[in-house]
Design a protein around this motif. Structure first.
Motif, short mmCIF file in Angstrom:
data_model
loop_
_atom_site.label_atom_id
_atom_site.label_comp_id
_atom_site.label_asym_id
_atom_site.label_seq_id
_atom_site.Cartn_x
_atom_site.Cartn_y
_atom_site.Cartn_z
N ARG A 1 4.31 18.42 -4.68
CA ARG A 1 4.59 17.09 -4.70
C ARG A 1 4.45 16.44 -3.50
N GLN A 2 3.43 15.65 -3.24
CA GLN A 2 3.25 14.80 -1.92
C GLN A 2 4.40 13.83 -1.82
N GLN A 3 5.01 13.55 -0.73
CA GLN A 3 5.90 12.62 -0.53
C GLN A 3 5.04 11.37 -0.02
N TYR A 4 5.67 10.04 -0.56
CA TYR A 4 4.84 8.93 0.08
C TYR A 4 5.96 7.61 0.62
N THR A 5 5.25 6.64 1.20
CA THR A 5 5.95 5.60 1.70
C THR A 5 5.37 4.43 1.30
N ASP A 6 5.83 3.30 0.56
CA ASP A 6 5.11 2.27 -0.06
C ASP A 6 5.44 1.08 1.18
N LEU A 7 4.61 0.61 1.65
CA LEU A 7 4.56 -0.46 2.80
C LEU A 7 4.16 -1.97 2.26
N ILE B 1 0.91 -1.36 -0.07
CA ILE B 1 -0.09 -0.04 -0.13
C ILE B 1 1.06 1.36 -0.02
N ARG B 2 0.34 2.28 -0.37
CA ARG B 2 0.95 3.77 -0.50
C ARG B 2 0.25 4.69 0.42
N VAL B 3 1.03 4.75 1.47
CA VAL B 3 0.64 5.71 2.63
C VAL B 3 1.38 7.14 2.54
N GLU B 4 1.03 8.23 3.17
CA GLU B 4 1.75 9.31 3.34
C GLU B 4 3.00 9.29 4.11
N HIS B 5 3.85 9.91 3.85
CA HIS B 5 5.13 10.02 4.22
C HIS B 5 5.37 9.44 5.82
N LEU B 6 6.23 8.57 6.01
CA LEU B 6 6.79 7.95 7.37
C LEU B 6 7.93 8.26 7.39
N PRO B 7 8.53 8.43 8.79
CA PRO B 7 9.84 8.91 8.99
C PRO B 7 11.06 7.46 8.72
N ASP B 8 10.44 6.39 8.37
CA ASP B 8 11.38 5.25 8.75
C ASP B 8 11.82 5.05 7.35
N ASP B 9 13.26 4.40 7.30
CA ASP B 9 14.10 4.15 6.16
C ASP B 9 13.48 2.93 5.41
#
Length: 106
Positions: A92-98, A22-30
């Motif tokens: 440009r919105q930052q995202y995180t794929d989980l 899933i693609r969620v809004e930016h998370l601080p994890d690497d």
């Protein structure tokens, strides 16, 4: 019956099952980090459904950060007729794929 959960992150809710990405809004994890999401709103395991009020106590979803980046640019253009008012802006919105690795009821 497919095991699934409804989780909330970034102000949005997602229906997830094992193996989903899933693609969620930016998370601080690497990238490569494991993220445990405890904000589980509903869970269905082996046909048993638990609905939280608002969270299911003890339930969690374990995920892995697969990718991070920025989405496509969204152009914001403000215009008022007959007054020479024009404003052009972009975002440009930052995202995180989980990737979902485990759903547990606690």
């Amino acid at each position: 019956m497919v095991d699934f959960a409804i989780i909330q992150t970034g102000g949005k809710q997602y229906r997830v099952k094992d193996g989903d990405t899933i693609r969620v809004e930016h998370l601080p994890d690497d990238e490569g980090d494991t993220v445990v999401i405890n904000d589980v709103r509903m869970i269905s395991l082996n046909g048993d459904i638990n609905i939280g009020t608002p969270k299911v106590p003890g339930a969690s979803v374990t995920t892995e950060v697969v990718n991070k980046g920025k989405d496509k640019k969204v152009v914001v253009f403000k215009y008022k007729a007959k007054t020479r008012y024009r404003r052009k802006n972009g975002h440009r919105q930052q995202y995180t794929d989980l990737r979902i690795s485990e759903i547990s009821s606690g």
